[in-house]
Design a protein around this motif. Structure first.
Motif, PDB file in Angstrom:
ATOM      1  N   MET A   5      43.188  41.919  49.407  1.00 57.82           N
ATOM      2  CA  MET A   5      42.496  40.861  48.502  1.00 57.82           C
ATOM      3  C   MET A   5      43.425  39.763  48.119  1.00 57.82           C
ATOM      4  O   MET A   5      44.630  39.908  48.644  1.00 57.82           O
ATOM      5  CB  MET A   5      42.162  41.722  47.076  1.00 57.82           C
ATOM      6  CG  MET A   5      41.248  42.780  47.226  1.00 57.82           C
ATOM      7  SD  MET A   5      41.182  43.504  45.442  1.00 57.82           S
ATOM      8  CE  MET A   5      40.049  42.124  44.519  1.00 57.82           C
ATOM      9  N   GLY A 181      34.319  37.496  47.773  1.00 53.01           N
ATOM     10  CA  GLY A 181      33.981  38.691  46.975  1.00 53.01           C
ATOM     11  C   GLY A 181      32.570  38.234  46.254  1.00 53.01           C
ATOM     12  O   GLY A 181      32.233  37.146  46.288  1.00 53.01           O
ATOM     13  N   VAL A 236      39.599  39.867  50.938  1.00 53.37           N
ATOM     14  CA  VAL A 236      38.570  39.356  50.154  1.00 53.37           C
ATOM     15  C   VAL A 236      38.945  38.216  49.319  1.00 53.37           C
ATOM     16  O   VAL A 236      39.900  38.467  48.633  1.00 53.37           O
ATOM     17  CB  VAL A 236      38.101  40.548  49.159  1.00 53.37           C
ATOM     18  CG1 VAL A 236      37.032  40.159  48.286  1.00 53.37           C
ATOM     19  CG2 VAL A 236      37.535  41.871  50.198  1.00 53.37           C
ATOM     20  N   THR A 238      38.494  36.350  46.184  1.00 51.83           N
ATOM     21  CA  THR A 238      37.917  36.597  44.930  1.00 51.83           C
ATOM     22  C   THR A 238      37.781  35.357  44.028  1.00 51.83           C
ATOM     23  O   THR A 238      36.755  35.522  43.187  1.00 51.83           O
ATOM     24  CB  THR A 238      39.142  37.377  43.902  1.00 51.83           C
ATOM     25  OG1 THR A 238      39.995  36.341  43.531  1.00 51.83           O
ATOM     26  CG2 THR A 238      39.370  38.606  44.336  1.00 51.83           C
ATOM     27  N   SER A 245      35.248  41.556  42.257  1.00 53.80           N
ATOM     28  CA  SER A 245      35.598  42.014  43.651  1.00 53.80           C
ATOM     29  C   SER A 245      36.212  43.411  43.669  1.00 53.80           C
ATOM     30  O   SER A 245      35.829  44.236  44.666  1.00 53.80           O
ATOM     31  CB  SER A 245      36.634  41.103  44.314  1.00 53.80           C
ATOM     32  OG  SER A 245      36.135  39.836  44.534  1.00 53.80           O
ATOM     33  N   ARG A 246      36.655  43.795  42.506  1.00 53.41           N
ATOM     34  CA  ARG A 246      37.312  45.116  42.437  1.00 53.41           C
ATOM     35  C   ARG A 246      36.102  46.118  42.459  1.00 53.41           C
ATOM     36  O   ARG A 246      35.958  47.088  43.159  1.00 53.41           O
ATOM     37  CB  ARG A 246      38.367  45.145  41.106  1.00 53.41           C
ATOM     38  CG  ARG A 246      38.773  46.699  40.919  1.00 53.41           C
ATOM     39  CD  ARG A 246      39.019  46.833  39.381  1.00 53.41           C
ATOM     40  NE  ARG A 246      37.810  46.809  38.595  1.00 53.41           N
ATOM     41  CZ  ARG A 246      37.860  46.759  37.306  1.00 53.41           C
ATOM     42  NH1 ARG A 246      38.998  46.507  36.691  1.00 53.41           N
ATOM     43  NH2 ARG A 246      36.804  46.949  36.613  1.00 53.41           N
TER      44      ARG A 246
END
Length: 260
Positions: A5, A181, A236, A238, A245-246
């Protein structure tokens, strides 16, 4: 399949998914490098592997670069960095390219990421982008530097496949393929303009309803599914929506972990 990320220096990283190991940290124009170092320290303390951005055109001089890298190493035990061109039209110092930075010798012992551009760049054509990536591959071979490619994000699976076909003849570096994301179509349009992803921008304008649904309701699974077998690491972006995204990553990785 692996995921990493990207976060900004100030965002809360306390609830990032533990299944993500590597987290890159942006270094935007005007930001104090100590903010990047502080975020790298937080990520290290939480058990993540931070990847600090080093923007070529934002580095004022060699002491600036040396102090930044020294702080990353001593305070955050940094082991890898990502070298990117950065945003300013005019370099703040003597460095104009990734290879300029590498040739300082200050990155010796670090794993080094370099940029990849499946959709090209606003100021460079496809051939020139490929030539620069080939030079970075050559540098890795000549020096024994451990390197990887982290790409700009894209929304277009066929474009990514064509890029992979094109660089296959010379690229031996691992690829972290950039994907956005979950976010809104408006946010994607904003960042597509800023990042110069021309194919994705055109697709968003022409098919905003379809792509908007994919990225806000169904998430970017279509990108991952469309590249299975060619890409095993997705990075990813974000766009500030770290929690969304998480949540998507947690769901995606849970699905992968369930035996068929």
């Amino acid at each position: 399949m692996q995921f990493s990320m990207e976060v900004t220096p100030k965002v809360d990283v306390s609830e990032l998914p533990k299944t993500v190991r590597e987290v890159s940290i942006t270094y935007l124009p005007g930001v104090d490098y100590r903010d990047v170092v502080a975020q790298a320290m937080r990520l290290r303390q939480l058990g993540f592997e931070p990847i600090a951005h080093v923007p070529v055109r934002s580095i004022g001089d060699r002491p600036h670069l040396a102090n930044y890298l020294a702080a990353l190493k001593t305070e955050a035990d940094i082991r890898q960095v990502l070298l990117i061109g950065g945003s300013p039209d005019r370099p703040l110092g003597p460095f104009t390219s990734t290879l300029d930075l590498l040739e300082t010798g200050l990155f010796d012992g670090l794993r080094v990421g370099v940029a990849g551009h499946p959709e090209g760049m606003p100021v460079l054509n496809e051939r020139e982008c490929d030539r620069l990536l080939a030079l970075k591959n050559q540098y890795a071979r000549d020096t024994g530097t451990e390197m990887f490619v982290m790409t700009q994000w894209s929304l277009d699976v066929p474009t990514i496949h064509r890029w992979l076909d094109r660089i296959e003849a010379f690229n031996t570096l691992p690829i972290y393929l950039g994907i956005p994301g979950p976010t809104t179509p408006a946010m994607l349009l904003k960042f597509a303009k800023l990042c110069g992803v021309k194919t994705s921008l055109l697709g968003l304008r022409n098919q905003s309803g379809r792509l908007g649904k994919l990225l806000t309701v169904q998430t970017p699974d279509y990108l991952v599914d469309g590249l299975v077998g060619r890409i095993d690491h997705f990075h990813v972006y974000t766009f500030g929506g770290v929690q969304r995204s998480r949540d998507w990553l947690v769901t995606r990785q849970s699905d992968i972990a369930i035996p068929a």
